[in-house]
Design an enzyme around this catalytic site. Sequence first.
Site, PDB file in Angstrom:
ATOM      1  N   LYS A   1       0.850  -1.206   0.000  1.00 48.63           N
ATOM      2  CA  LYS A   1       0.000   0.000   0.000  1.00 48.63           C
ATOM      3  C   LYS A   1       0.877   1.246   0.000  1.00 48.63           C
ATOM      4  O   LYS A   1       0.617   2.198  -0.734  1.00 48.63           O
ATOM      5  CB  LYS A   1      -0.902   0.034   1.243  1.00 48.63           C
ATOM      6  CG  LYS A   1      -1.997  -1.007   1.217  1.00 48.63           C
ATOM      7  CD  LYS A   1      -3.296  -0.430   0.679  1.00 48.63           C
ATOM      8  CE  LYS A   1      -4.294  -1.560   0.587  1.00 48.63           C
ATOM      9  NZ  LYS A   1      -5.482  -1.295  -0.123  1.00 48.63           N
TER      10      LYS A   1
ATOM     11  N   LYS B   1       1.507  -9.573 -10.116  1.00 53.25           N
ATOM     12  CA  LYS B   1       0.702 -10.777  -9.881  1.00 53.25           C
ATOM     13  C   LYS B   1      -0.771 -10.413 -10.054  1.00 53.25           C
ATOM     14  O   LYS B   1      -1.168  -9.276  -9.805  1.00 53.25           O
ATOM     15  CB  LYS B   1       0.994 -11.363  -8.492  1.00 53.25           C
ATOM     16  CG  LYS B   1       0.332 -10.620  -7.360  1.00 53.25           C
ATOM     17  CD  LYS B   1      -0.061 -11.531  -6.214  1.00 53.25           C
ATOM     18  CE  LYS B   1      -0.997 -10.769  -5.289  1.00 53.25           C
ATOM     19  NZ  LYS B   1      -2.085 -11.456  -4.708  1.00 53.25           N
TER      20      LYS B   1
ATOM     21  N   LYS C   1      -7.086  -8.601  -7.367  1.00 56.59           N
ATOM     22  CA  LYS C   1      -8.344  -7.875  -7.586  1.00 56.59           C
ATOM     23  C   LYS C   1      -8.176  -6.374  -7.381  1.00 56.59           C
ATOM     24  O   LYS C   1      -8.794  -5.586  -8.083  1.00 56.59           O
ATOM     25  CB  LYS C   1      -9.486  -8.425  -6.742  1.00 56.59           C
ATOM     26  CG  LYS C   1      -9.111  -8.874  -5.402  1.00 56.59           C
ATOM     27  CD  LYS C   1     -10.164  -9.709  -4.730  1.00 56.59           C
ATOM     28  CE  LYS C   1      -9.568 -10.208  -3.433  1.00 56.59           C
ATOM     29  NZ  LYS C   1     -10.004 -11.467  -2.981  1.00 56.59           N
TER      30      LYS C   1
HETATM   31  N1  AQP Z   1      -1.994 -13.936  -8.576  1.00 56.95           N
HETATM   32  C1  AQP Z   1      -2.061 -14.919  -7.709  1.00 56.95           C
HETATM   33  N2  AQP Z   1      -1.370 -16.061  -7.933  1.00 56.95           N
HETATM   34  C2  AQP Z   1      -1.430 -17.109  -7.063  1.00 56.95           C
HETATM   35  N3  AQP Z   1      -2.180 -17.088  -5.942  1.00 56.95           N
HETATM   36  C3  AQP Z   1      -2.887 -15.977  -5.681  1.00 56.95           C
HETATM   37  N4  AQP Z   1      -3.714 -15.664  -4.674  1.00 56.95           N
HETATM   38  C4  AQP Z   1      -4.196 -14.409  -4.865  1.00 56.95           C
HETATM   39  N5  AQP Z   1      -3.685 -13.899  -5.993  1.00 56.95           N
HETATM   40  C5  AQP Z   1      -2.874 -14.841  -6.534  1.00 56.95           C
HETATM   41  C6  AQP Z   1      -4.032 -16.574  -3.570  1.00 56.95           C
HETATM   42  O1  AQP Z   1      -5.434 -16.648  -3.433  1.00 56.95           O
HETATM   43  C7  AQP Z   1      -5.737 -16.889  -2.070  1.00 56.95           C
HETATM   44  C8  AQP Z   1      -6.829 -15.960  -1.617  1.00 56.95           C
HETATM   45  O2  AQP Z   1      -6.422 -14.635  -1.774  1.00 56.95           O
HETATM   46  P1  AQP Z   1      -7.274 -13.454  -1.179  1.00 56.95           P
HETATM   47  O3  AQP Z   1      -8.273 -13.007  -2.149  1.00 56.95           O
HETATM   48  O4  AQP Z   1      -7.776 -13.796   0.141  1.00 56.95           O
HETATM   49  O5  AQP Z   1      -6.262 -12.311  -0.983  1.00 56.95           O
HETATM   50  P2  AQP Z   1      -5.109 -11.820  -1.870  1.00 56.95           P
HETATM   51  O6  AQP Z   1      -3.964 -12.721  -1.878  1.00 56.95           O
HETATM   52  O7  AQP Z   1      -4.772 -10.515  -1.321  1.00 56.95           O
HETATM   53  O8  AQP Z   1      -5.783 -11.749  -3.322  1.00 56.95           O
HETATM   54  P3  AQP Z   1      -5.697 -10.510  -4.259  1.00 56.95           P
HETATM   55  O9  AQP Z   1      -6.463 -10.712  -5.497  1.00 56.95           O
HETATM   56  O10 AQP Z   1      -4.265 -10.138  -4.440  1.00 56.95           O
HETATM   57  O11 AQP Z   1      -6.483  -9.433  -3.411  1.00 56.95           O
HETATM   58  P4  AQP Z   1      -6.102  -7.943  -3.124  1.00 56.95           P
HETATM   59  O12 AQP Z   1      -5.772  -7.314  -4.453  1.00 56.95           O
HETATM   60  O13 AQP Z   1      -7.369  -7.383  -2.517  1.00 56.95           O
HETATM   61  O14 AQP Z   1      -4.943  -7.922  -2.194  1.00 56.95           O
HETATM   62  C9  AQP Z   1      -4.446 -16.715  -1.275  1.00 56.95           C
HETATM   63  O15 AQP Z   1      -3.954 -17.991  -0.928  1.00 56.95           O
HETATM   64  C10 AQP Z   1      -3.525 -16.044  -2.246  1.00 56.95           C
HETATM   65  O16 AQP Z   1      -2.181 -16.399  -2.044  1.00 56.95           O
END
Ligand code: AQP
Length: 330
Positions: free
Chosen positions: A113, A197, A200
Site C-alpha cells: 500500500k 501478480k 483484484k
Molecule cells: N496472482 C495470484 N497467484 C497465485 N495465488 C494468488 N492468490 C491471490 N492472488 C494470486 C491466492 O489466493 C488466495 C486468496 O487470496 P485473497 O483473495 O484472500 O487475498 P489476496 O492474496 O490478497 O488476493 P488478491 O487478489 O491479491 O487481493 P487484493 O488485491 O485485494 O490484495 C491466497 O492464498 C492467495 O495467495
Amino acid sequence: MATRVLSGIKPSSDSLHLGNYFGAVKQHIKLQEKYEAYFFIADLHALTTVHNKKQLETNILDIALDYLALGLNPEKTIFFRQSDVPAHPYLAIILNNLVPLGLLKRAHAYKDKLNRGETDQSINAGLFFYPVLMTADILLYQPKYVPVGEDQVQHIEIMRDIAAKFNHTYGQTFVLPEALLPSKQEARLIGTDGQKKMSKSIGNVISIFADEATIKKQIMSCFTDPNRIHPTDPGRVEGNPVFVYHDLINQNKKEVKELKARYRQGQVGDVEVKQKLFQAFMTYFEKPRRLRRELYQNKDKVKKILASGAVKASKTAQKTLIQVINRVGL
Ligand code: AQP
C-alpha cells in the site's frame, strides 16, 4: 488425529479470479480428498477494503457459491465464515500483545500500500494488523499445512514467528503450521498487465464467474509481447501471460504447441491466440459455471452449509482459545 489443512479467502470482490484458483482453490479442492480440511471465507479481513453492507453481503455469498461450484465438498470439508467464529478476533487481540510493530511494518500487505502511494493517514489499522488476525485464523485450528499462493508466504512466516513467541512466553502451546505451495507458475500467477501478480485490487484479473462478455474483454485486453508490433514479427512465448494461461487452461496440448511455434515464427496474430484462450477458458470452467448457476437458485442451501460449518469450526476453535486463555492468565 488426522492431518489437518486450513486456508481462507477474502470476499473483497464478487468473483474469484484465475490467480485465486491456481494459487489456492485448486489445491484446496485436491487436498480435501486426503486431509481433514477447514476452508473459510475471511469476511473480517474484507472489512479492510469493503465498507458497504450490501456489497459485503453479496461478496460473501458470491465467494461461497464460487468455492462450492469449483468443487469444495461440504460433506468432506468444514466450510465456514470467519465472522461466525468469534474466537478469531478474540485470539487476535491476545496475540497483538506479542507482536513487535516493526514486524508488522515489514508485512507485504502494508508495504504494498505504501509503495502504491498510500500513507499512514489513508491505510487503516485493520490492514496493518491483518497478519495478526491471520495468525489467529490459523492457530485456532492447529493445521499442519496452509495451502496458499506465494504472496501469503511472508504472512505465514509472521504467523510462525508469533506462534513461537507465544510458546516461548507461555509454554509449548502451538505446533508451527507450514505453507503449502503449488507449482511456481501457479503460486504467483501473472496478471493480464503482464507485470504484476494477478490481484483484484489492481484489476489485472480474469474472473472465473463473470459474464462471457466481461471475460472476453479481460482476455482480449491482455498484454502479450510488448516488442511485437506486427503479427509477422517473431514473438516471445516465455513469460507471455497469454501463453502462461494457455499452459494452465487449454487441455488441447497440440493446439498450444502449434500456437507457440507459429507465434515464435511470426505466423499468428495476438487476436487468434486470445480467441483460442477464450474458448479454452470456457471449456475448462464450463462445469463450475453451470454448477454455480444451479447453486444460485438454491442460496438457502449455501447458507445452511456455512451455518453447519460454523458450528463445527467453533468447537475446534473454542478448545484452542480456552487453552490460550488459561495459559495467559485471563
Ligand atoms: N496472482 C495470484 N497467484 C497465485 N495465488 C494468488 N492468490 C491471490 N492472488 C494470486 C491466492 O489466493 C488466495 C486468496 O487470496 P485473497 O483473495 O484472500 O487475498 P489476496 O492474496 O490478497 O488476493 P488478491 O487478489 O491479491 O487481493 P487484493 O488485491 O485485494 O490484495 C491466497 O492464498 C492467495 O495467495
